[in-house]
Design a protein around this motif. Structure first.
Motif, short mmCIF file in Angstrom:
data_model
loop_
_atom_site.label_atom_id
_atom_site.label_comp_id
_atom_site.label_asym_id
_atom_site.label_seq_id
_atom_site.Cartn_x
_atom_site.Cartn_y
_atom_site.Cartn_z
N VAL C 45 27.85 -42.50 -23.20
CA VAL C 45 27.32 -41.83 -22.01
C VAL C 45 28.26 -40.71 -21.56
O VAL C 45 29.34 -40.96 -21.06
CB VAL C 45 27.13 -42.82 -20.83
CG1 VAL C 45 26.50 -42.11 -19.64
CG2 VAL C 45 26.25 -43.99 -21.27
N TYR C 46 27.84 -39.49 -21.78
CA TYR C 46 28.58 -38.31 -21.35
C TYR C 46 28.04 -37.81 -20.02
O TYR C 46 26.86 -37.96 -19.75
CB TYR C 46 28.34 -37.15 -22.32
CG TYR C 46 29.21 -37.07 -23.51
CD1 TYR C 46 28.80 -37.61 -24.72
CD2 TYR C 46 30.43 -36.41 -23.46
CE1 TYR C 46 29.58 -37.51 -25.85
CE2 TYR C 46 31.22 -36.29 -24.59
CZ TYR C 46 30.79 -36.84 -25.78
OH TYR C 46 31.56 -36.74 -26.90
N LEU C 47 28.88 -37.15 -19.24
CA LEU C 47 28.36 -36.39 -18.11
C LEU C 47 28.41 -34.92 -18.53
O LEU C 47 29.48 -34.34 -18.70
CB LEU C 47 29.20 -36.64 -16.86
CG LEU C 47 28.67 -36.01 -15.58
CD1 LEU C 47 27.23 -36.42 -15.29
CD2 LEU C 47 29.56 -36.38 -14.40
N GLN C 48 27.26 -34.30 -18.71
CA GLN C 48 27.19 -32.91 -19.17
C GLN C 48 26.96 -31.99 -17.98
O GLN C 48 27.02 -32.39 -16.83
CB GLN C 48 26.07 -32.75 -20.19
CG GLN C 48 26.38 -33.35 -21.52
CD GLN C 48 25.52 -32.74 -22.61
OE1 GLN C 48 26.01 -32.18 -23.57
NE2 GLN C 48 24.23 -32.85 -22.46
N LEU C 49 26.62 -30.76 -18.28
CA LEU C 49 26.47 -29.74 -17.25
C LEU C 49 25.36 -30.10 -16.26
O LEU C 49 25.48 -29.90 -15.06
CB LEU C 49 26.14 -28.42 -17.93
CG LEU C 49 26.65 -27.14 -17.31
CD1 LEU C 49 28.13 -27.17 -17.01
CD2 LEU C 49 26.34 -25.96 -18.22
N HIS C 50 24.25 -30.62 -16.75
CA HIS C 50 23.08 -30.83 -15.89
C HIS C 50 22.77 -32.29 -15.62
O HIS C 50 22.02 -32.59 -14.70
CB HIS C 50 21.83 -30.21 -16.52
CG HIS C 50 22.05 -28.82 -17.01
ND1 HIS C 50 22.37 -27.78 -16.17
CD2 HIS C 50 22.04 -28.31 -18.26
CE1 HIS C 50 22.53 -26.68 -16.88
NE2 HIS C 50 22.34 -26.98 -18.15
N ALA C 51 23.27 -33.18 -16.44
CA ALA C 51 22.83 -34.57 -16.36
C ALA C 51 23.71 -35.42 -17.27
O ALA C 51 24.53 -34.89 -18.00
CB ALA C 51 21.37 -34.67 -16.82
N TYR C 52 23.50 -36.75 -17.23
CA TYR C 52 24.14 -37.61 -18.21
C TYR C 52 23.44 -37.40 -19.56
O TYR C 52 22.23 -37.21 -19.62
CB TYR C 52 23.99 -39.08 -17.83
CG TYR C 52 24.85 -39.52 -16.66
CD1 TYR C 52 24.28 -39.79 -15.42
CD2 TYR C 52 26.23 -39.70 -16.81
CE1 TYR C 52 25.05 -40.22 -14.35
CE2 TYR C 52 27.01 -40.13 -15.74
CZ TYR C 52 26.42 -40.39 -14.51
OH TYR C 52 27.18 -40.82 -13.46
N MET C 53 24.22 -37.48 -20.60
CA MET C 53 23.70 -37.40 -21.96
C MET C 53 24.01 -38.72 -22.64
O MET C 53 25.10 -39.27 -22.45
CB MET C 53 24.37 -36.23 -22.69
CG MET C 53 23.95 -36.05 -24.14
SD MET C 53 25.06 -36.85 -25.30
CE MET C 53 26.33 -35.59 -25.46
N LEU C 54 23.06 -39.23 -23.41
CA LEU C 54 23.28 -40.47 -24.14
C LEU C 54 23.25 -40.20 -25.63
O LEU C 54 22.28 -39.64 -26.14
CB LEU C 54 22.19 -41.50 -23.79
CG LEU C 54 22.38 -42.89 -24.44
CD1 LEU C 54 23.64 -43.57 -23.93
CD2 LEU C 54 21.16 -43.77 -24.18
N ARG C 55 24.32 -40.57 -26.31
CA ARG C 55 24.38 -40.36 -27.75
C ARG C 55 24.22 -41.71 -28.45
O ARG C 55 25.02 -42.63 -28.25
CB ARG C 55 25.71 -39.72 -28.14
CG ARG C 55 25.81 -39.42 -29.63
CD ARG C 55 27.11 -38.73 -29.97
NE ARG C 55 27.20 -37.42 -29.39
CZ ARG C 55 28.34 -36.82 -29.05
NH1 ARG C 55 29.48 -37.45 -29.23
NH2 ARG C 55 28.35 -35.63 -28.52
N ILE C 56 23.19 -41.79 -29.26
CA ILE C 56 22.85 -43.04 -29.93
C ILE C 56 23.38 -42.99 -31.36
O ILE C 56 23.23 -41.98 -32.05
CB ILE C 56 21.32 -43.24 -29.93
CG1 ILE C 56 20.82 -43.32 -28.47
CG2 ILE C 56 20.92 -44.49 -30.72
CD1 ILE C 56 19.31 -43.35 -28.34
#
Lengths: 107, 146, 555
Positions: C45-56
């Motif tokens: 779970v990353y926090l990116q520029l606009h939202a959280y990003m989930l890398r599977i």
């Protein structure tokens, strides 16, 4: 020592639970940048930092930024490159293609 | 400064113990403390992982005393610290208020399964599989007896 | 492909429960953001520029149709209906809510998927050749090795707080399609005349701020001893890697500053005193894992439909550029291009993913691969089914015949999404793609790689692209540096800078001038990289300097 952000500036942060970008209006956090409170002086900017810290401590927001802004054609515009994309959102068309007659809704 | 042991007990604080930095050289440590009853390894911040390898190396080098992890550690590290050879953890008063013993115990229990072994009381998934295959072989061989 | 046994399933279930608990403790403040951040990153779970990003995690890029369907559903239910396939063979979703992650993990666990260690200062997804098990030049399938390493590295209690991220790649063919020399550890399967199958270990490769090509640290390790040896390397790195400076914390810096000989000595010394009994694998475990990667039953098929379809030149192009011959006669591995002209490299909509899953069931024995070029592979397509598959892909916008050609661009998400970026990369990829849309032109140019990174972290591997583009910021504007001469194979080479940075608007023209220069200078049978190697960079600098001029053919 952090660089002092020059006024005028606004305060943005991510909602902890959902991750979207919101702006401090002076009373609440709004996703509409036009509601953002504008700090015009250094002491107002320092106050923004205190506000951010307080909401972080309450586990409401995460990762705040104080963004120096300018007004261009009455629109709030970031003076820094990175935050201009934070405000605009992705500059490309993404996601499922729109259904005819229905506008693609961005956040 | 509360101390929690790997069985999940709060321990009484009895004086100071010898501590080493997480960048200490094994040869130096064993030269000085090979027979120590207890040794503390300092974690300056919770995300500096050197202490895990240091504990593992000490166990490989034959250190048999107790190992205590000291620093701003979180409950979610408890199970892994034990797996690397630690017996106890010492945290700050502030942390024990924010993360009471119940959270430490819950965190330890929740990570029951692991692919690795490393000194912990539970066996690794690799070893579980070996056991299962061996047990199956035994069953089969028993059936094949005349 | 690997299937979870009861131990794997129980493991993932308990980790999901653990993360759900951790999210709850973050929201109630028991865990501070500092304490939660490494945990959240270790769960993708990353926090990116606009939202959280989930890398599977897609282990070594292998996916079943059933799993692809779940990814499609996650995109539709929890995101904005699309996902992005990455340069490490994973998938990421850009608009995830933290509070939804426990539920997403539960749905992934039902199809044996997870997000463990797709980010954070830990051992990441082990990547491998996307033609594993299929390619004619294969010595041994790298996937069982990648799977073994995956299990060993998952939640390894000693290595969850490394100085920095740690990436491992495995290749099992004579050609390296896994870019092993740009990884922290690269493993090459070799078949030694006397000792049989074993592994040559490279270490200290990596791109980013300080690109370094990996060097051999061990010529031969056996299957049984591999994990024990890797543990020794990780233990040395965990103990000695720099923690004072984020940009000097990878193992490549440690190897460089220690010296290769001394580093090897330290690893050997560590290995000699370690107790590896719990990670040494025996023949049973090796056999057990190998069994999962047997080829599906591929029956002999005729090729009459295929041969007839070659009369259609569009199909012939697709067959030529997007397929390679399979080990088994009558079959091909088919690459589905996620680089439509003017499109976003590596993105697929949920609709497309669902369709891909159905087509994989029908035409590829239910198996799918993700490549580090951000494309998708159907590994086992009967040649006689290829015309029907091609037609179906065409209807989905997935039949672009450009694999390995100039419009098959690798681009990171860049400043449109990424919090680390300094410039956008996607619009640059789109403009270059449109400039070279014509397939005949692309065919004329031949094989060439363009890699576009939106910042110095080089997630698009621009250093090893034949043409590399690095997006930086200069005086508040996006500014792009062009390099040429990179090579991602075992003959790895880093590109050379062509000149000062240029504006976004000038990038397509500049690339076109470079290409025209190459077309003008090349000899029979040369690809771009060959011409560069023969002539050197000076011939290309001329083209770069001629801003706004049309280059005469006589030059």
């Amino acid at each position: 020592m952090k660089n002092k952000i020059p006024a005028p500036a606004i305060l943005s942060a991510h909602d902890l639970r959902e991750g979207y970008v919101a702006y401090w209006t002076g009373k609440i956090w709004s996703r509409d940048i036009n509601q953002a409170k504008i700090a015009h002086a250094d002491d107002e900017i320092v106050e923004m930092e205190t506000v951010a810290a307080s909401f972080i401590a309450q586990n409401i927001i995460v990762d705040f930024a104080i963004i120096p802004i300018a007004h261009i054609a009455y629109k709030i515009t970031s003076k820094t490159l990175r935050e201009s994309f934070l405000i605009s959102g992705p500059t490309i068309e993404y996601g499922e293609p729109s259904i005819e007659g229905v506008e693609n809704v961005s956040i | 400064m509360p101390i929690i042991d790997k069985e999940g007990n709060f321990l009484a604080v009895v004086g100071n113990i010898e501590t080493i930095s997480n960048s200490a050289a094994i040869s130096d440590v064993m030269a000085q403390f090979a027979n120590a009853e207890i040794l503390g390894i300092i974690f300056p911040v919770h995300h500096d992982g050197r202490g895990y390898s240091l504990a593992k190396k000490l166990r490989c080098a034959g250190f048999n005393g107790k190992l205590r992890a000291i620093g701003p550690l979180i409950p979610d590290q408890f199970s892994d610290l034990i797996a690397c050879g630690f017996d106890e953890i010492e945290i700050s008063d502030e942390q024990s208020l924010r993360q009471p013993l119940a959270q430490w115990l819950a965190a330890k229990e929740i990570s029951q399964h692991s692919f690795q072994n490393n000194n912990s009381s539970k066996i690794s998934i690799f070893q579980s599989r070996r056991q299962k295959i061996a047990a199956n072989r035994q069953l089969t061989s028993v059936r094949e007896l005349p | 492909m690997y299937r979870y046994d009861e131990f794997d399933a129980a493991f993932v279930a308990s980790r999901n429960a653990q993360f759900a608990n951790q999210v709850a403790r973050r929201l109630d403040g028991s865990l501070s953001e500092d304490e939660f951040r490494p945990i959240r990153l270790r769960n993708g779970v990353y926090l990116q520029l606009h939202a959280y990003m989930l890398r599977i995690a897609i282990p070594y890029g292998t996916l079943s149709a059933k799993q692809m369907r779940v990814l499609a559903q996650i995109g539709a239910k929890f995101d904005k209906g699309y996902g992005h396939f990455t340069t490490r063979q994973n998938i990421q979703f850009n608009w995830i809510k933290l509070i939804d992650v426990p539920q997403i993990l539960a749905e992934l666990a039902e199809v044996s998927m997870h997000c463990i260690q797709t980010s954070g200062n830990c051992i990441r997804n082990v990547t491998a050749d996307h033609f594993a098990g299929i390619a004619k030049d294969e010595i041994a399938d790298p996937r069982p090795i990648a799977e073994l390493i995956r299990q060993w590295s998952t939640e390894h209690p000693e290595f969850l707080y490394l100085p920095r991220k740690f990436k491992i790649a495995v290749t099992g063919a004579s050609a390296d399609r896994a870019v092993i020399r740009a990884h922290d550890i690269g493993i090459q399967i070799i078949d030694d005349v006397k000792r049989g199958i074993g592994f040559r270990i490279y270490a200290g490769g990596g791109l980013g701020r300080t690109p370094v090509i990996g060097k051999i640290i061990k010529e031969f390790v056996t299957h049984e001893k591999l994990l024990g040896y890797l543990e020794a390397v990780l233990r040395v790195y965990n103990s000695e890697g720099r923690r004072d400076n984020k940009y000097k914390a990878r193992i490549k810096i440690l190897v460089n500053e220690t010296g290769l000989e001394e580093f090897i000595k330290q690893v050997e010394a560590e290995y000699a005193i370690s107790d590896t009994s719990s990670v040494d694998v025996d023949a049973d475990e090796i056999a057990r894992i190998n069994a999962y990667f047997a080829l599906p039953k591929l029956l002999g098929r005729s090729e009459t439909k295929y041969d007839a379809a070659l009369n259609d030149s569009a199909f012939a192009d697709f067959a030529k550029y997007n397929t390679i011959l399979h080990k088994i006669d009558g079959y091909v591995a088919t690459t589905i291009s996620l680089k439509p002209i003017g499109g976003i490299p590596g993105d697929a909509t949920s609709t497309q993913m669902l369709a891909i899953a159905d087509l994989a069931d029908k035409y590829s024995s239910g198996e799918i691969r993700i490549t580090h070029h951000q494309n998708i592979v159907f590994p086992h397509v009967p040649k006689d089914d290829l015309p029907d598959l091609w037609a179906a892909l065409g209807a989905l916008g997935l039949a672009t015949a450009n694999i390995g050609l100039i419009s098959d661009i690798i681009a990171c998400p860049g400043l449109d999404y990424c919090a680390l970026a300094t410039a956008r990369s996607i619009p640059i990829a789109q403009e270059i793609s449109k400039r070279f849309a014509d397939l005949e032109k692309q065919a004329e140019i031949g094989n060439i790689s363009i890699n576009i990174s939106g910042c110095i972290n080089a997630c698009a591997h621009h250093h090893i692209g034949n043409i590399g583009i690095l997006g930086l910021e200069k005086s508040g504007r996006e500014n792009y540096q062009i390099t040429i001469g990179g090579d991602a194979t075992l003959d790895m080479a880093l590109g050379e800078r062509l000149g000062p940075g240029i504006d976004a608007e000038d990038v397509p023209d500049t690339i076109e001038r470079i290409i025209n220069r190459y077309l003008h200078l090349r000899e029979e049978g040369e690809e771009f990289i060959d011409t560069y190697r023969r002539l050197g960079i000076e011939h290309f600098r001329v083209a770069f300097a001629n801003q706004g001029q049309i280059l005469s053919e006589d030059l």
